[in-house]
Scaffold this active site. Structure first.
Site, PDB file in Angstrom:
ATOM      1  N   GLU A  13      -6.038   7.169  -0.962  1.00  0.00           N
ATOM      2  CA  GLU A  13      -6.157   5.971  -0.120  1.00  0.00           C
ATOM      3  C   GLU A  13      -6.885   4.838  -0.866  1.00  0.00           C
ATOM      4  OE1 GLU A  13      -4.307   5.662   2.124  1.00  0.00           O
ATOM      5  OE2 GLU A  13      -3.859   7.733   2.687  1.00  0.00           O
ATOM      6  N   HIS A  23       0.828  -1.207   0.000  1.00  0.00           N
ATOM      7  CA  HIS A  23       0.000   0.000   0.000  1.00  0.00           C
ATOM      8  C   HIS A  23       0.871   1.269   0.000  1.00  0.00           C
ATOM      9  CE1 HIS A  23      -3.550   2.426   1.567  1.00  0.00           C
ATOM     10  NE2 HIS A  23      -2.551   3.173   2.005  1.00  0.00           N
ATOM     11  N   GLU A  24       1.841   1.327   0.890  1.00  0.00           N
ATOM     12  CA  GLU A  24       2.665   2.550   0.982  1.00  0.00           C
ATOM     13  C   GLU A  24       3.496   2.744  -0.286  1.00  0.00           C
ATOM     14  OE1 GLU A  24       1.748   4.480   3.147  1.00  0.00           O
ATOM     15  OE2 GLU A  24       0.736   3.059   4.457  1.00  0.00           O
ATOM     16  N   HIS A  83       1.510   4.185  -2.978  1.00  0.00           N
ATOM     17  CA  HIS A  83       1.369   5.640  -2.774  1.00  0.00           C
ATOM     18  C   HIS A  83       2.478   6.437  -3.468  1.00  0.00           C
ATOM     19  CE1 HIS A  83      -1.978   6.552  -0.225  1.00  0.00           C
ATOM     20  NE2 HIS A  83      -1.584   5.820   0.793  1.00  0.00           N
TER      21      HIS A  83
HETATM   22 ZN   LIG Z   1      -2.464   5.222   2.490  1.00  0.00          ZN
END
Ligand SMILES: [Zn+2]
Length: 916
Positions: A372, A349-350, A353
């Site tokens: 998000e 997830h990061e 980003h």
């Molecule tokens: Zn996030």
């Protein structure tokens, strides 16, 4: 960012009051946005966090003096410069504005502070000139906060080797806290490059977003250095980060991926191999995203740091991610596959980003669902390449859509796109789980109707700073060229309702009655609360028994959709479950689906089978859409169901209701019904975990056995006892698979003697690894002996063997078990003062009592619960906690109601169907 998933105390009424008060204030009477007349282009930020006073004259420990130089471009003539600041002090006499085209100093006439908006306003004698560049120099004092976990703050870790506590300085600027560390234009749409310079003592090292380019001794400070970092790519202030620590690090294999990826953590963590997993995973993910998005990762390096004091689960700062240790550090000897899955997902997830959020930045906080949602969605895609053993694509539906719909019906849900309330501190709960789960569900649904290629091309065309309308416009252009959307509709017209309002529709599918001559099916929508004013534009993927391909149709309000079908066949609406809605079929169509599941379930796509269970088992309770018996009927074929993602909603719902059956209704009826189904699937997976087995099957087995042992199924209890016996014969050799340990301990202890408790307790005391220790403790809690439990509680609270957080989790687990609740009541009766001291007030006890209430479901239990509360009215009448107690009593009353309405019906159904 990733949310921290450990909220135990029910959300406070006080929070709601805050929101209410804010609602009553005149909205938008003042603008909290910075004027768009100046554009920051580049920052030189220089900060000296004082973590030790060694070699320092006249500086206070944990102060952080600094300077910032901001190169700004003037867009419109203006006679003031307005910036954000929450620093301790600005040295006004040192503030300077220089016109870079003339080199002249611009005269300042006054400097003001607007504390409500956190503005620092420099008023000028003359107008700044459009298109010219200026340099703004500000000198200030900030601090390393000891009380907050944002801005620049102090974190700690325990140095195991030397048994001391070590401190470090770390930053968390999202969402509005860069201004606490340095004066800046602290809004996400102001993208600029940054050169960060950090001062530190020789006993520490520093890191920031980019690689270090120089390290120079600080004049006048013995053994102190200025570390300067390379300029970043353009980015918003909330992504700036730096850390000063004595951490160790491990670097990735540069032959696998050419940019340096390091894991930063306490040296003992690195030496003992806790960073080895992530240091291989992270570069693989970066490489995967580069290939997927056809775009290089923009920064020169990536550091991932473990931070023990952290209010979030993780944060995506460009080039320097920060993580709660459990989301970054892993060891095969102590961590389960479930925790490796969670860690892999957070890292994935990061790193996603670095594209969604960092490269494409939402222009304002109200649109943070965009970053998000996309990061959450693409974390599954990234994992599919890097950790395919978890079969992540199968889990998108259960982990995003099903999880989101569960919370998106509650009164406290909110639209994805926040309403701008003026003050950004008040606009939104940036940590809201809805942003992640529903955000990802929206991406999934758009991918469902636009297709993967359109979605990807639209994203690649997005500008660096984006509002959802821009993205929707770009996607519309691509979609129109392929004729995907309903006539006269844009992506914005479709998606606004889904993103600007909370909730979702329920789609009703009604065939013609068997007696009529017609063969039309009608598809209509209602709002999930039953009202018919439902106006979503709904993408439908329709599969029919006698048609081989999937049809893509739209349900466009206000009309229902009607088409011809074969009344003897089934029809499936949300094929692959990409839509964010629930579907209910009429009796005849449900019957055809049931027939298909029982004859050859794989004809219905896996995602749809899973969604069918979640829809029906949710709507069977507290709504009129589905009969409970119709929902349960779908479970009959489950002995043949070997997909974990289908069992997830089944186990989730069954575990929720299990508490009413344990010791109250009839557990045998459930056991008899579920035994052949669970045993058949366990036999298919194999009850014994293979030596090299990893990934989803390990988690699947553990969840099924958990269910089986909770229902006291013989094969499960025997297997657990056998594993436990092997361990107790040879305590130094624990061969119980890590994912099964809590379950095995719990089963053995629940049915065990005092000798078994004593053995486990000794192992608990001797174990040095915190995670392994905690697993034994969770087993000890399962004992049904009140005297053993009393002993355990004494050890936990009276002579703390654990810290407060651990104690809370132990008490909450105890509250979930009948004997545990009894032991807790006795314990609170005798030791309430000690508990209040230990937990610094009554709130934790109230939260535990609330947890207990969720399991009480008879009038007798309500009466004795009330008597208990009355005995301790001195604690529970306290206004700080009385609302929790009220909530608890209300919960018991609702449980009683539930048992009366549904409990007996469920029991009857299981009894009637247990021989099938
Ligand atoms: Zn996030």
């Amino acid at each position: 960012m990733f949310f921290r998933d450990d909220r135990f105390i029910p959300s406070s009424n006080e929070d709601k009051n805050v929101v209410k008060e804010w609602d009553q204030l005149p909205q938008k009477s003042i603008s909290y946005r910075l004027p768009k007349v100046l554009k920051p282009v580049h920052y030189n930020v220089k900060i000296l966090p004082i973590l030790t006073t060694e070699g320092v004259n006249n500086a206070t420990l944990y102060s952080a003096p600094g300077e910032v130089e901001i190169y700004v471009q003037c867009l419109e003539p203006v006679n003031n410069i307005t910036l954000h600041s929450r620093v301790q002090n600005i040295y006004e006499n040192l503030t300077q504005i220089i016109d870079l085209s003339t080199g002249e100093i611009v005269e300042i006439i006054k400097q003001d502070y607007d504390e409500i908006r956190e503005f620092y306003i420099i008023s000028l004698e003359h107008l700044l000139v459009s298109a010219r560049k200026y340099l703004v120099k500000i000198t200030f004092d900030s601090e390393v906060s000891l009380t907050r976990q944002d801005g620049l703050y102090r974190s700690h870790y325990v140095d195991v080797e030397h048994n001391t506590t070590k401190f470090l300085a770390v930053t968390q600027f999202a969402e509005l806290n860069a201004r606490a560390a340095f004066v800046c234009f602290d809004e996400p749409e102001f993208l600029a490059t940054f050169n960060v310079t950090i001062g530190r003592h020789v006993s520490f090292s520093s890191v920031s977003n980019s690689p270090m380019i120089s390290s120079q001794p600080i004049v006048g400070m013995d053994s102190w250095y200025w570390d300067t970092f390379a300029a970043t790519v353009p980015m918003p202030t909330y992504l700036v980060a730096f850390i000063v620590s004595d951490y160790g690090s491990i670097e990735s294999d540069l032959s696998q991926y050419e940019k340096s990826v390091r894991i930063l953590a306490p040296k003992s963590n690195i030496q003992n191999g806790y960073a080895n997993y992530s240091v291989n995973l992270a570069p693989l993910l970066l490489k995967t995203y580069e290939q997927l998005f056809q775009l290089d990762y923009a920064m020169e390096k990536m550091d991932l740091a473990a931070i023990y004091d952290f209010q979030h689960g993780a944060m995506e700062h460009y080039g320097l991610n920060t993580y709660l240790p459990e989301n970054l550090l892993y060891h095969p000897m102590s961590d389960t596959e479930k925790s490796r899955f969670q860690l892999s997902q957070v890292v994935s997830h990061e790193l996603a980003h670095q594209y969604f959020g960092n490269l494409v930045v939402p222009e304002w906080f109200t649109g943070f669902w965009l970053k998000e949602g996309f990061a959450t969605y693409f974390s599954f895609v990234g994992m599919n390449y890097t950790t395919p053993e978890f079969e992540p694509l199968d889990l998108i539906g259960t982990n995003t859509i099903q999880a989101a719909m569960e919370i998106d019906v509650a009164g406290n849900s909110h639209p994805l796109q926040f309403t701008d309330k003026g003050n950004p501190h008040e606009t939104a709960d940036y940590n809201s789980v809805v942003l992640y789960l529903k955000g990802a569900s929206m991406v999934r649904m758009m991918e469902g109707f636009l297709g993967w290629n359109v979605l990807l091309e639209g994203l690649q065309d997005s500008h660096s700073s984006v509002h959802q309308d821009n993205l929707f416009d770009t996607l519309t252009e691509y979609a129109n060229s392929l004729d995907i959307l309903p006539e006269n509709y844009t992506v914005k017209m479709i998606m606004d309702k889904w993103t600007l309002e909370s909730g979702f529709p329920i789609i009703l599918v009604n065939g013609s009655s068997p007696s009529s001559n017609s063969s039309d099916v009608t598809i209509s929508q209602v709002y999930y609360n039953g009202s018919s004013s439902s106006e979503w534009v709904v993408p439908l993927r329709i599969l029919q028994e006698d048609v081989n391909s999937t049809q893509h149709l739209w349900l466009v309000p206000p009309n229902a959709l009607t088409f011809q079908y074969n009344p003897n066949n089934w029809i499936l609406l949300n094929s692959e479950a990409t839509g964010y809605y629930r579907v209910v079929y009429d009796e005849q169509l449900s019957f055809h689906l049931l027939r298909q599941l029982e004859s050859s379930h794989e004809r219905i796509p896996t995602g749809s089978r899973s969604q069918l269970f979640d829809d029906y088992l949710t709507l069977a309770f507290n709504t009129d859409f589905v009969e409970l018996e119709a929902a349960l009927a779908f479970t009959k074929y489950l002995a043949k169901e070997t997909k974990y993602s289908v069992w997830i909603p089944v186990l989730k719902h069954m575990n929720t209701y299990m508490k009413y059956f344990i010791g109250l209704l009839n557990l045998d009826a459930l056991q008899v019904y579920w035994y052949p189904r669970v045993e058949a699937v366990i036999t298919f997976i194999g009850i014994q975990q293979g030596n090299a087995e990893a990934g989803l099957s390990v988690i699947f087995r553990a969840d099924l056995l958990d269910f089986a042992c909770m229902l006291d199924m013989k094969f499960c209890v025997q297997y657990a006892n056998q594993l436990f016996a092997e361990w107790s014969e040879n305590p130094s050799q624990n061969n119980i698979p890590l994912d099964l340990r809590t379950l095995v301990y719990c089963t053995a202890l629940r049915n065990g003697t005092s000798q078994i408790f004593d053995f486990a307790y000794k192992q608990f005391q001797d174990e040095s690894d915190e995670k392994l220790k905690s697993q034994i403790l969770n087993g000890l809690i399962c004992s049904e002996s009140l005297s053993d439990l009393a002993r355990l509680l004494n050890e936990v609270i009276i002579t703390p063997i654990s810290d407060r957080n651990q104690a809370v989790s132990i008490l909450a687990t105890l509250a979930s078990k009948p004997s545990g609740r009894e032991a807790l009541i006795h314990f609170i009766d005798e030791n309430s003062d000690t508990m209040i001291d230990f937990f610094n007030g009554p709130l934790t006890i109230a939260a535990i009592v609330y947890e207990m209430s969720t399991y009480y479901c008879t009038v007798e239990q309500l009466n004795s619960f009330q008597a208990f509360l009355t005995r301790h009215s001195d604690i529970f009448m306290d206004p700080e906690v009385s609302w929790v107690v009220d909530l608890a009593l209300e919960t018991v009353r609702m449980n009683i109601q539930w048992v009366e309405t549904y409990g007996q019906r469920m029991l009857t159904w299981f009894l009637n169907n247990s021989n099938m």
